[in-house]
Design a protein around this motif. Sequence first.
Motif, PDB file in Angstrom:
ATOM      1  N   ASP A 207       6.009   7.545   2.567  1.00  0.00           N
ATOM      2  CA  ASP A 207       6.479   6.627   1.530  1.00  0.00           C
ATOM      3  C   ASP A 207       7.895   6.929   1.089  1.00  0.00           C
ATOM      4  OD1 ASP A 207       3.964   5.359   1.434  1.00  0.00           O
ATOM      5  OD2 ASP A 207       3.203   6.917   0.083  1.00  0.00           O
TER       6      ASP A 207
ATOM      7  N   SER B 119      -4.084   6.114  -2.199  1.00  0.00           N
ATOM      8  CA  SER B 119      -3.698   5.297  -1.052  1.00  0.00           C
ATOM      9  C   SER B 119      -4.349   3.922  -1.113  1.00  0.00           C
ATOM     10  CB  SER B 119      -4.101   6.006   0.247  1.00  0.00           C
ATOM     11  OG  SER B 119      -3.747   5.237   1.365  1.00  0.00           O
TER      12      SER B 119
ATOM     13  N   ARG C 299      -0.102   2.605  -0.091  1.00  0.00           N
ATOM     14  CA  ARG C 299       0.871   3.542   0.450  1.00  0.00           C
ATOM     15  C   ARG C 299       0.171   4.610   1.285  1.00  0.00           C
ATOM     16  NH1 ARG C 299       4.453   4.227  -5.100  1.00  0.00           N
ATOM     17  NH2 ARG C 299       5.820   2.398  -4.781  1.00  0.00           N
ATOM     18  N   THR C 300       0.992   5.395   1.984  1.00  0.00           N
ATOM     19  CA  THR C 300       0.440   6.469   2.820  1.00  0.00           C
ATOM     20  C   THR C 300       0.138   7.720   2.019  1.00  0.00           C
ATOM     21  OG1 THR C 300       2.603   7.452   3.327  1.00  0.00           O
ATOM     22  CG2 THR C 300       1.849   5.630   4.735  1.00  0.00           C
TER      23      THR C 300
ATOM     24  N   ARG D 165       8.330   6.620  10.600  1.00  0.00           N
ATOM     25  CA  ARG D 165       8.190   5.186  10.292  1.00  0.00           C
ATOM     26  C   ARG D 165       6.719   4.827  10.061  1.00  0.00           C
ATOM     27  NH1 ARG D 165      11.781   1.195  11.007  1.00  0.00           N
ATOM     28  NH2 ARG D 165      13.040   2.438  12.463  1.00  0.00           N
ATOM     29  N   LYS D 166       6.446   4.219   8.913  1.00  0.00           N
ATOM     30  CA  LYS D 166       5.105   3.788   8.482  1.00  0.00           C
ATOM     31  C   LYS D 166       4.139   4.958   8.271  1.00  0.00           C
ATOM     32  CE  LYS D 166       5.402  -0.809  10.571  1.00  0.00           C
ATOM     33  NZ  LYS D 166       4.763  -1.803  11.466  1.00  0.00           N
ATOM     34  N   ARG D 167       4.684   6.171   8.280  1.00  0.00           N
ATOM     35  CA  ARG D 167       3.823   7.338   8.044  1.00  0.00           C
ATOM     36  C   ARG D 167       4.103   8.005   6.703  1.00  0.00           C
ATOM     37  NH1 ARG D 167       3.760  11.464  12.877  1.00  0.00           N
ATOM     38  NH2 ARG D 167       2.010  12.231  11.633  1.00  0.00           N
TER      39      ARG D 167
ATOM     40  N   LEU E  12      14.699   2.446   7.234  1.00  0.00           N
ATOM     41  CA  LEU E  12      13.270   2.561   6.949  1.00  0.00           C
ATOM     42  C   LEU E  12      12.882   1.802   5.686  1.00  0.00           C
ATOM     43  CD1 LEU E  12      12.818   6.388   7.687  1.00  0.00           C
ATOM     44  CD2 LEU E  12      12.039   4.488   9.117  1.00  0.00           C
TER      45      LEU E  12
ATOM     46  N   ILE F  96      12.782   2.914   2.560  1.00  0.00           N
ATOM     47  CA  ILE F  96      11.989   3.719   1.625  1.00  0.00           C
ATOM     48  C   ILE F  96      12.936   4.613   0.832  1.00  0.00           C
ATOM     49  CG2 ILE F  96       9.905   3.696   3.057  1.00  0.00           C
ATOM     50  CD1 ILE F  96      10.683   6.441   4.103  1.00  0.00           C
TER      51      ILE F  96
END
Length: 342
Positions: free
Chosen positions: A118, A54, A59-60, A114-116, A137, A139
Amino acid sequence: MAASIIDVARAVGVSPSTVSRALRGRDGVSDELRVRIIAVAADLGYTASRNASSLASGRTCSIGVLAPYVGRWFFGTVVDAAERVFSAAGYDLLLYNLGSVDSRKRFFAELPVRKRVDAILSLLIPTGDEAERLRSLGIPLAITVGGPRPGFTTVGIDDRAGAELATRHLVNLGHRRIGRIGTRPSAPLYWTTPDLRRRGYLDVLVDAGIPHDPDLEADGEYTVEGGERAMTRLLTAVRPPTAVFAESDEMAMGALRALRAHRLRVPEDIAIVGFDDHELADVVGLTTVAQPVAEHGTQAASLLLRLLRDDTDVPDHVELPTHLIVRNSTAPHRGSLHGDIE
């Protein structure tokens, strides 16, 4: 004791740095070697450091998985196979169970991923509006059921051709009254598989010159219990079927249970063909159309990892093979339940 990166490197015959580059999606490793390293790491239970990945990538290190029925064999097998690949590459899974209409509406309205995450691996087919929401999104997205779909990488089988295999097998055995246990075309939750398998069944009937009889179709809800109820219903027809194509092995197993309860013999009285090659299909002697279920998850996960490292040569669709496995639940037609030869 947990496996280390050195253990993986020794097993593959490469350096630890090569293993690290492969699992983190770095350049300098061929696709063939990367797939081999991921597979060996999964077998050994090695997991890359998520915190390090990470920090290095921004990235998450999480993948969102959307599933309609997490407790059912097919979906559970796909998720398990995908998780092995993702875990070996240092990714966690966030599983979203969207088995109800309300939970599905809420998920696509709020998009909690969202944003959680990849990337997203979906075991359900999104509607047009849902697909647009997912694409917004920005991704990588993959679907493990159904055919090609714009904006998604898909992995699946030819459901229609598989159903044709099953039905044609029964026709070639001399059966003319062939029942079908499936479910409604729109259920469950926009799932296209039941409709495609029904089309394959109907195609073969037409090719064989067999009139379609609606009384020989029953809703088995893609469960063992539903298959048992559906088979019981088919037995109440004025002229019951001499053979039945069940669109899943679980429904086929329910049908077998119903026939046993009615003291009917399989395949002498009624032949049964399933679909999937469930892990218990061989145990109960079920003839079935086999598909590599775990491979759905392995392939989709591997493709998403390639997308995450900006691989420009990822196929839009991967079609997995199906084939018929003949066991003890089918045999040549010897006459209907009433003794007449058709």
